[in-house]
Design an enzyme around this catalytic site. Structure first.
Site: not given
Ligand code: FRU
Length: 469
Positions: A19, A22, A38, A46, A79, A152, A291
């Site tokens: 998977w 970002d 990510q 995820w 991220s 974050r 998402w």
């Molecule tokens: C955005 C997000 C970020 C986070 C990451 C987690 O797509 O939600 O804010 O750091 O994905 O995978």
């Protein structure tokens, strides 16, 4: 092979397996374009986040590198960004070097109490071997949680006028701006956006902030912000602000309620630009998904791709407003002009110029029957042209359920008589028009992959060319 293998793109980055979401840690160093991302290697949905890693010399062909960062006792690797610490300001390296890489990431600690949100802190890691081996800083986290639920996605850059480093970061539904002299200790300088732009139920994620200089010599700062849901397309969306930055405060020059979208498609999120890019270029890439349905798209061995790399520039339009322009990187054009293999079915580019009078409309069908179909219509040209577009998505059941087959939206644009460029890849289409001031980025999963496009309508077209080979 299964039908799902149809949708591994040829020129969009995809992970070999697992998977992806970002883009992270985008940094150019010693001829290498680094892209971290990510990554969850154990499944195609995820999960506990790692930083995957890929390297390119031309931003089109990528080499997969070993996983760069894996979860630890501070949490999962969310991220963040990376920079070159050439002067060894951090003191973490042996010497001054273009190869000194520092990564800033969020450690996200899942709470055992499910009623509580994750606990998020900012951490640092460094590498002197082109990102193959990373050492996590011993005294992580470098920035503790200031009692903000979503804290974050740190993006760090050097601000030369004030001789300090700047970090922009998710502060719930606004963006925190911090500064540092030594790259390790950070002070809060301001908070942007609580009353500006678009807000919906999600936090303001994955910020970026960078300067662009227009042809008239004026420099503006661009603040980019993602929101995971409740946006234009609908679902996830990316907005931007144009304004000024003095090293500590960002001031939006548009009215607070004005919303500028980076893209009018569904699949353009978590945009990040490369730091240290040569020739002062501002090159960025986005996660090409949403998402709303990211976990359900029609691929099997991997899930998640990136957009093509795009170069950003600033233009001043006829009425004196500044607006962001996007174009595909030169190396993407080179790929179509020179290197694309002949048998690459389903990968092609269409370029052209067109003119639409008020009331005229064009339709772009990527495939005759089983399309997405774009319809652009010029409605009004008092002071601005309003383009009305509707989009129909093809065969994907999940996406059809999640989103209606078509939707209508008005897009303001002053120059519609200009360039149109469409790049079609397996599972992905990117469309730029009005000279790159309007973009539309979409995943799509047709039943049959073909090298076909159909443009119809009342507008005038000239010099449409197809690079299908
Ligand atoms: C955005 C997000 C970020 C986070 C990451 C987690 O797509 O939600 O804010 O750091 O994905 O995978």
């Amino acid at each position: 092979s299964s039908k799902n293998d149809l949708y591994r793109p040829a020129i969009h980055f995809s992970p070999a397996f697992g998977w992806l979401n970002d883009p992270n840690g985008l940094v150019y160093s010693e001829g290498q374009w680094h892209m971290f991302y990510q990554y969850y290697p154990m499944d195609t949905i995820w999960g506990p986040m790692h930083w995957g890693h890929a390297v390119s010399q031309n931003l089109v062909t990528w080499q997969h590198y070993p996983i760069a960062l894996a979860p630890d006792e501070l949490g999962n690797m969310f991220s963040g960004s990376a920079i070159v610490d050439k002067a060894n300001t951090s003191g973490l390296f042996q010497k001054e070097s273009e190869a000194n890489l520092v990564a800033y990431y969020t450690a996200s600690l899942p709470s055992s109490d499910t009623s509580l949100a994750d606990y998020q802190t900012q951490c640092l890691a460094y590498s002197d071997d082109q990102g193959l081996n990373w050492i996590k800083y011993e005294q992580n986290p470098i920035l503790n949680n200031p009692k903000i639920e979503c804290f974050r996605d740190p993006k760090v850059f050097w601000f030369d006028q004030a001789k300090h480093w700047v970090m922009v970061i998710t502060h719930g539904q606004s963006i925190g701006i911090y500064y540092s002299q030594n790259m390790i200790d950070w002070e809060l300088s301001s908070d942007f956006g609580a009353e500006e732009g678009h807000h919906s139920n999600g936090p303001w994620e994955c910020p970026d902030l960078f300067p662009l200089t227009a042809q008239n010599g004026v420099t503006k700062w661009i603040m980019v912000v993602g929101i995971g849901d409740g946006c234009y397309a609908p679902g996830s969306g990316t907005q931007y602000f144009i304004g000024d930055f003095d090293g500590k405060n960002f001031t939006n020059e548009a009215p607070a309620d004005k919303v500028l979208w980076m893209d009018y498609g569904r699949d353009y999120y978590a945009t990040q630009s490369w730091s240290n890019a040569p020739d002062n270029k501002r090159i960025a890439i986005s996660w090409m998904s949403n998402w709303r349905y990211a976990r359900q798209t029609e691929t099997k061995t991997f899930r998640g791709i990136m957009t093509l790399p795009r170069e950003f520039s600033l233009i001043c339009n006829e009425s004196g407003h500044y607006i962001l322009r996007q174009s595909f990187c030169e190396s993407v054009s080179d790929f179509f002009n020179e290197t694309m293999p002949n048998d690459n079915v389903g990968v092609f580019r269409v370029k052209g110029k067109m003119m639409l009078e008020i009331g005229e409309e064009i339709e772009i069908n990527l495939f005759e029957e089983d399309c997405p179909q774009f319809i652009f219509k010029r409605l009004d040209a008092k002071t601005i042209s309003i383009i009305n577009n509707r989009l129909y998505l093809g065969s994907d059941k999940v996406m059809e359920d999640e989103f209606p087959h078509n939707y209508t939206s008005n897009i303001t644009n002053e120059k519609f008589e200009n360039g149109l460029e469409i790049i079609v890849d397996k599972g992905a289409v990117e469309l730029l028009f009005a000279d790159g001031t309007f973009s539309m980025t979409q995943l799509y999963f047709p039943d049959k992959i073909e090298n076909k496009i159909q443009i119809t309508g009342s507008g005038q077209f000239s010099s449409i060319t197809e690079d299908t080979k």
